[in-house]
Design a protein around this motif. Structure first.
Motif, mmCIF file in Angstrom:
data_model
loop_
_atom_site.group_PDB
_atom_site.id
_atom_site.type_symbol
_atom_site.label_atom_id
_atom_site.label_comp_id
_atom_site.label_asym_id
_atom_site.label_seq_id
_atom_site.Cartn_x
_atom_site.Cartn_y
_atom_site.Cartn_z
ATOM 1 N N UNK A 152 0.992 -1.473 0.005
ATOM 2 C CA UNK A 152 0.271 0.060 0.268
ATOM 3 C C UNK A 152 1.024 0.976 0.121
ATOM 4 N N UNK A 153 2.062 1.105 0.814
ATOM 5 C CA UNK A 153 2.948 2.339 0.623
ATOM 6 C C UNK A 153 3.514 2.110 -0.762
ATOM 7 N N UNK A 154 3.802 1.463 -1.212
ATOM 8 C CA UNK A 154 3.846 2.107 -3.187
ATOM 9 C C UNK A 154 3.098 2.280 -3.764
ATOM 10 N N UNK A 155 1.527 1.835 -4.011
ATOM 11 C CA UNK A 155 0.873 2.140 -4.350
ATOM 12 C C UNK A 155 0.405 4.145 -4.125
ATOM 13 N N UNK A 156 0.785 4.167 -2.363
ATOM 14 C CA UNK A 156 0.501 5.088 -1.628
ATOM 15 C C UNK A 156 2.261 5.978 -2.348
ATOM 16 N N UNK A 157 3.177 5.742 -2.633
ATOM 17 C CA UNK A 157 4.615 6.706 -3.161
ATOM 18 C C UNK A 157 4.985 7.313 -1.457
ATOM 19 N N UNK A 158 4.308 6.402 -0.373
ATOM 20 C CA UNK A 158 5.565 6.825 1.401
ATOM 21 C C UNK A 158 6.642 6.181 1.415
ATOM 22 N N UNK A 159 7.523 7.000 1.341
ATOM 23 C CA UNK A 159 8.404 6.734 2.219
ATOM 24 C C UNK A 159 8.700 6.132 3.648
ATOM 25 N N UNK A 160 9.047 4.935 3.865
ATOM 26 C CA UNK A 160 8.335 5.181 5.344
ATOM 27 C C UNK A 160 9.994 5.828 6.574
ATOM 28 N N UNK A 161 10.856 5.485 5.785
ATOM 29 C CA UNK A 161 11.729 6.459 6.562
ATOM 30 C C UNK A 161 11.517 8.039 6.409
ATOM 31 N N UNK A 162 10.383 9.197 6.233
ATOM 32 C CA UNK A 162 10.091 10.477 5.937
ATOM 33 C C UNK A 162 9.075 9.975 6.734
ATOM 34 N N UNK A 163 10.057 10.872 8.527
ATOM 35 C CA UNK A 163 9.080 10.941 9.779
ATOM 36 C C UNK A 163 7.979 11.840 9.273
ATOM 37 N N UNK A 164 8.130 12.897 8.633
ATOM 38 C CA UNK A 164 6.789 13.922 8.159
ATOM 39 C C UNK A 164 5.482 12.999 7.790
ATOM 40 N N UNK A 165 6.078 12.574 6.526
ATOM 41 C CA UNK A 165 5.364 12.139 5.736
ATOM 42 C C UNK A 165 4.014 10.681 7.027
ATOM 43 N N UNK A 166 5.113 9.901 7.675
ATOM 44 C CA UNK A 166 4.574 9.027 8.251
ATOM 45 C C UNK A 166 3.635 9.118 9.035
ATOM 46 N N UNK A 167 3.961 10.777 9.559
ATOM 47 C CA UNK A 167 2.895 11.529 10.765
ATOM 48 C C UNK A 167 1.721 11.543 10.037
ATOM 49 N N UNK A 168 1.939 12.566 9.223
ATOM 50 C CA UNK A 168 0.608 13.323 8.311
ATOM 51 C C UNK A 168 -0.214 11.848 7.820
ATOM 52 N N UNK A 169 -0.057 10.850 7.989
ATOM 53 C CA UNK A 169 0.215 9.287 7.315
ATOM 54 C C UNK A 169 -1.399 9.340 8.389
ATOM 55 N N UNK A 170 -0.586 9.011 9.160
ATOM 56 C CA UNK A 170 -0.923 8.376 10.750
ATOM 57 C C UNK A 170 -1.939 9.639 11.717
ATOM 58 N N UNK A 171 -1.823 10.605 11.363
ATOM 59 C CA UNK A 171 -3.067 11.756 11.505
ATOM 60 C C UNK A 171 -4.123 11.363 10.771
ATOM 61 N N UNK A 172 -4.128 11.348 9.145
ATOM 62 C CA UNK A 172 -4.704 10.881 8.423
ATOM 63 C C UNK A 172 -5.128 9.804 9.208
ATOM 64 N N UNK A 173 -5.056 8.344 9.640
ATOM 65 C CA UNK A 173 -5.571 7.167 9.963
ATOM 66 C C UNK A 173 -6.715 7.694 10.935
ATOM 67 N N UNK A 174 -5.945 8.456 12.154
ATOM 68 C CA UNK A 174 -6.254 8.712 13.243
ATOM 69 C C UNK A 174 -8.017 9.814 13.231
ATOM 70 N N UNK A 175 -7.452 10.226 12.155
ATOM 71 C CA UNK A 175 -9.390 11.320 11.974
ATOM 72 C C UNK A 175 -9.754 10.134 10.724
ATOM 73 N N UNK A 176 -9.100 9.358 10.324
ATOM 74 C CA UNK A 176 -10.634 8.912 9.269
ATOM 75 C C UNK A 176 -11.488 7.768 10.116
ATOM 76 N N UNK A 177 -13.032 8.278 9.550
ATOM 77 C CA UNK A 177 -14.420 7.994 9.484
ATOM 78 C C UNK A 177 -14.626 7.501 8.587
#
Length: 108
Positions: free
Chosen positions: A21-46
């Motif tokens: 899924x990270x490949x599809x979304x272009x996630x760089x798992x070593x980019x903490x800011x990008x992963x934190x933004x994704x985590x915020x989105x996950x926690x906000x997702x309803x």
């Protein structure tokens, strides 16, 4: 729960799917800011409250990733109840770390 659960196998399968899924979304798992933004989105997702298009591969991958995160946390919780430490690879650890950091920031 009955019987032996193969938490290591489950974690490995989840980790591979998280990476995909990270490949599809272009996630760089070593980019903490990008992963934190994704985590915020996950926690906000309803479910039902976002404007995701089911035919958009990125939207579908994002929602599936959030579901995988829930499964990831469930596997960790259930294995901990069995006195086992279970975790996946780099993507799993990066996402889990970001999710916990976001959760703690919201409840500080």
């Amino acid at each position: 729960m009955s019987g032996f659960e193969n938490y290591t196998r489950e974690a490995g399968q989840l980790d591979r799917e998280i990476e995909r899924k990270g490949v599809i979304l272009g996630i760089d798992w070593s980019d903490q800011a990008q992963v934190r933004a994704l985590a915020r989105e996950a926690l906000d997702c309803k479910l039902g409250a976002n404007n995701c298009e089911p035919d958009d591969p990125a939207d579908r991958a994002r929602l599936e990733l959030f579901g995988l995160a829930q499964l990831m946390l469930t596997v960790m919780k259930e294995s901990a109840r069995a006195d086992m430490l279970t975790h996946g690879g780099a993507a799993w650890k990066a996402f889990a770390t970001a999710l916990w950091a976001e959760h703690e920031a919201r409840h500080a």
